[in-house]
Scaffold this motif. Structure first.
Motif, short mmCIF file in Angstrom:
data_model
loop_
_atom_site.label_atom_id
_atom_site.label_comp_id
_atom_site.label_asym_id
_atom_site.label_seq_id
_atom_site.Cartn_x
_atom_site.Cartn_y
_atom_site.Cartn_z
N ASP A 87 27.26 93.82 56.76
CA ASP A 87 26.01 94.06 57.12
C ASP A 87 25.05 92.99 57.06
O ASP A 87 24.23 92.68 58.01
CB ASP A 87 25.57 95.12 55.83
N THR A 88 25.30 92.08 56.15
CA THR A 88 24.37 90.86 56.22
C THR A 88 24.43 90.11 57.52
O THR A 88 23.57 89.48 58.03
CB THR A 88 24.76 89.97 54.92
N LEU A 89 25.64 90.07 58.04
CA LEU A 89 26.04 89.26 59.18
C LEU A 89 25.54 90.17 60.63
O LEU A 89 25.59 89.47 61.46
CB LEU A 89 27.49 88.94 59.11
N GLY A 90 25.13 91.12 60.24
CA GLY A 90 24.80 92.08 61.47
C GLY A 90 25.78 92.52 62.46
O GLY A 90 25.56 92.76 63.49
N LEU A 91 26.91 92.74 61.70
CA LEU A 91 28.07 93.27 62.46
C LEU A 91 28.72 94.53 62.16
O LEU A 91 29.91 94.98 62.63
CB LEU A 91 29.22 91.98 62.08
N THR A 138 34.32 79.80 50.40
CA THR A 138 33.74 79.27 51.52
C THR A 138 32.85 80.01 52.36
O THR A 138 31.87 79.89 53.09
CB THR A 138 34.55 78.17 52.17
N LEU A 139 33.77 81.13 53.03
CA LEU A 139 33.34 82.02 54.08
C LEU A 139 32.21 83.06 53.69
O LEU A 139 31.17 83.12 54.49
CB LEU A 139 34.55 82.80 54.49
N PHE A 140 32.38 83.37 52.21
CA PHE A 140 31.08 84.28 51.73
C PHE A 140 30.03 83.28 51.63
O PHE A 140 28.72 83.69 51.79
CB PHE A 140 31.38 84.64 50.42
N GLU A 141 30.18 81.80 51.25
CA GLU A 141 28.93 81.34 51.17
C GLU A 141 27.92 80.78 52.50
O GLU A 141 27.05 80.96 52.47
CB GLU A 141 29.31 79.80 50.33
N LEU A 142 29.07 80.30 53.47
CA LEU A 142 28.66 79.84 54.72
C LEU A 142 28.37 80.69 55.93
O LEU A 142 27.31 80.35 56.67
CB LEU A 142 29.49 78.69 55.07
N LEU A 143 29.20 81.69 55.95
CA LEU A 143 28.78 82.63 57.02
C LEU A 143 27.25 83.15 57.25
O LEU A 143 26.74 83.34 58.28
CB LEU A 143 29.79 83.90 57.27
N PRO A 144 26.86 83.59 56.03
CA PRO A 144 25.44 84.25 56.11
C PRO A 144 24.20 82.94 56.36
O PRO A 144 23.16 83.30 56.86
CB PRO A 144 25.23 84.69 54.57
N GLN A 145 24.84 81.78 56.18
CA GLN A 145 23.97 80.64 56.52
C GLN A 145 23.82 80.21 57.81
O GLN A 145 22.92 79.33 58.32
CB GLN A 145 24.27 79.37 55.63
#
Length: 387
Positions: A341-345, A221-228
């Motif tokens: 990286d995707t999350l900009g962190l 769930t975290l891998f799916e929704l955090l980038p959204q």
């Protein structure tokens, strides 16, 4: 009695915590259920603990005080990152002035929740009475899941406290409260939940059922929704209510089923996070961004059993197993780094004002005072890679 968990053969023990009595989730869950969870719906007095940003930049505190009405006995809105001892002292003194207070309500992230647990612990030490603890989390740190808390001393070192009665009695995962959380804080604490889910897989006291099973779901769930999570807009436009609620439940699943027979710290990523967090002013979610991916690869390279467990998580991160545990475990570490990286962190310790001269201090703290030896040297090299 079996206390450790093993996958060779599959065996273990899970002993559920008894402190949590209610977990409400979904829109308006606070409004619908808060008053009914008070120890005495007619006479309970509630003291709120929260932070300045929530109190001054959102309507949440005002709404909560209005909802409580005559049950509201006071508020402390000065909790800061990592729960400084001065803040905990002030909140404890305010609670001590009113013996009618039987309930403490934490509103916010890990600092507010842990501080409320500490105030309850201190109240018990002084009066013999435990406060009922209700919590409205607004981040994904999962501090509400454990019966442990703590505070940060003037020297920057965190002191932990633990007692079964410190645990939260009722949790409210209400997206109407979490939607005001600034995006970076939301995402960073989401990485903390990723840290919980991953480190449960190589911990010797992590039971297969229900913790590992639910940690797997949490990681998916975290891998799916955090980038959204929306990248722009006002902080209160964090995302839709269903996505927020699912992420809050994922944070709970990553840590809420730890079990009371769980022993020791979470794992090396968490230990390094505590060594980096309060001493250097780095939020714990952001420490996970620095440590976790590298720690996973370190664990895979140094222990085949750890690699075997980490490899099981590859599908949850969106990967396809190759059948080689070592390669798959390394890929989990790489996917965690790419998520950061995707999350900009993405960040390095040097950018947080930490010099390489601090490496021995960080490693000694993380390893409980060990100052030499092959494992110490290996962790020194690991921490060096954070720069």
């Amino acid at each position: 009695m079996t206390t450790q968990s093993s996958n060779l053969p599959l065996s273990g023990l899970w002993q559920p915590h008894s402190h949590l009595q209610h977990l409400y989730y979904g829109p308006s869950s606070v409004e619908k259920h808060l008053l009914s969870t008070l120890p005495s719906p007619s006479s309970s007095k509630v003291f709120i603990i929260t932070g300045t940003s929530i109190a001054t930049k959102t309507p949440l505190l005002h709404n909560l005080e209005h909802l409580l009405g005559t049950h509201h006995a006071g508020t402390y809105a000065g909790i800061k990152q990592h729960g400084p001892i001065a803040c905990v002292d002030e909140a404890t003194q305010l609670v001590a002035r009113d013996p009618s207070i039987d309930t403490i309500l934490s509103l916010g992230g890990g600092a507010a929740i842990d501080s409320a647990k500490t105030v309850s612990f201190r109240t018990h030490s002084r009066t013999g009475k435990w406060l009922t603890h209700l919590s409205i989390p607004t981040t994904l740190s999962a501090a509400e899941c454990t019966a442990a808390g703590g505070y940060t001393g003037a020297d920057g070192v965190k002191t932990g406290l633990g007692a079964a009665r410190m645990g939260v009695t009722a949790i409210f995962y209400d997206p109407g409260y979490a939607k005001y959380t600034p995006r970076r804080l939301w995402l960073a604490t989401g990485m903390r939940a990723v840290d919980h889910a991953v480190e449960s897989y190589y911990h010797p006291y992590s039971s297969e059922m229900p913790w590992k099973v639910l940690s797997y779901w949490a990681l998916t769930t975290l891998f799916e929704l955090l980038p959204q999570t929306p990248a722009a807009g006002r902080p209160e436009q964090l995302g839709d209510e269903e996505a927020i609620t699912r992420l809050l439940l994922a944070a709970y699943a990553s840590s809420g089923f730890r079990g009371r027979n769980f022993k020791g710290g979470m794992g090396l990523s968490h230990s390094l996070g505590h060594a980096l967090g309060s001493p250097y002013g780095i939020p714990h979610g952001e420490t996970s961004c620095i440590t976790l991916g590298h720690v996973v690869k370190y664990k895979a390279k140094n222990n085949p059993d750890d690699a075997r467990q980490i490899a099981r998580l590859l599908p949850a991160t969106g990967g396809t197993p190759s059948g080689d545990d070592f390669d798959d475990a390394l890929e989990v570490g790489d996917r965690i780094l790419r998520l950061v990286d995707t999350l900009g962190l993405r960040q390095e310790l040097g950018s947080r004002g930490v010099g390489k001269d601090q490496i021995p201090i960080i490693v000694e703290r993380a390893m409980g005072g060990i100052k030499s030896g092959p494992e110490y040297d290996a962790v020194v090299r690991l921490v060096d890679s954070f720069f």
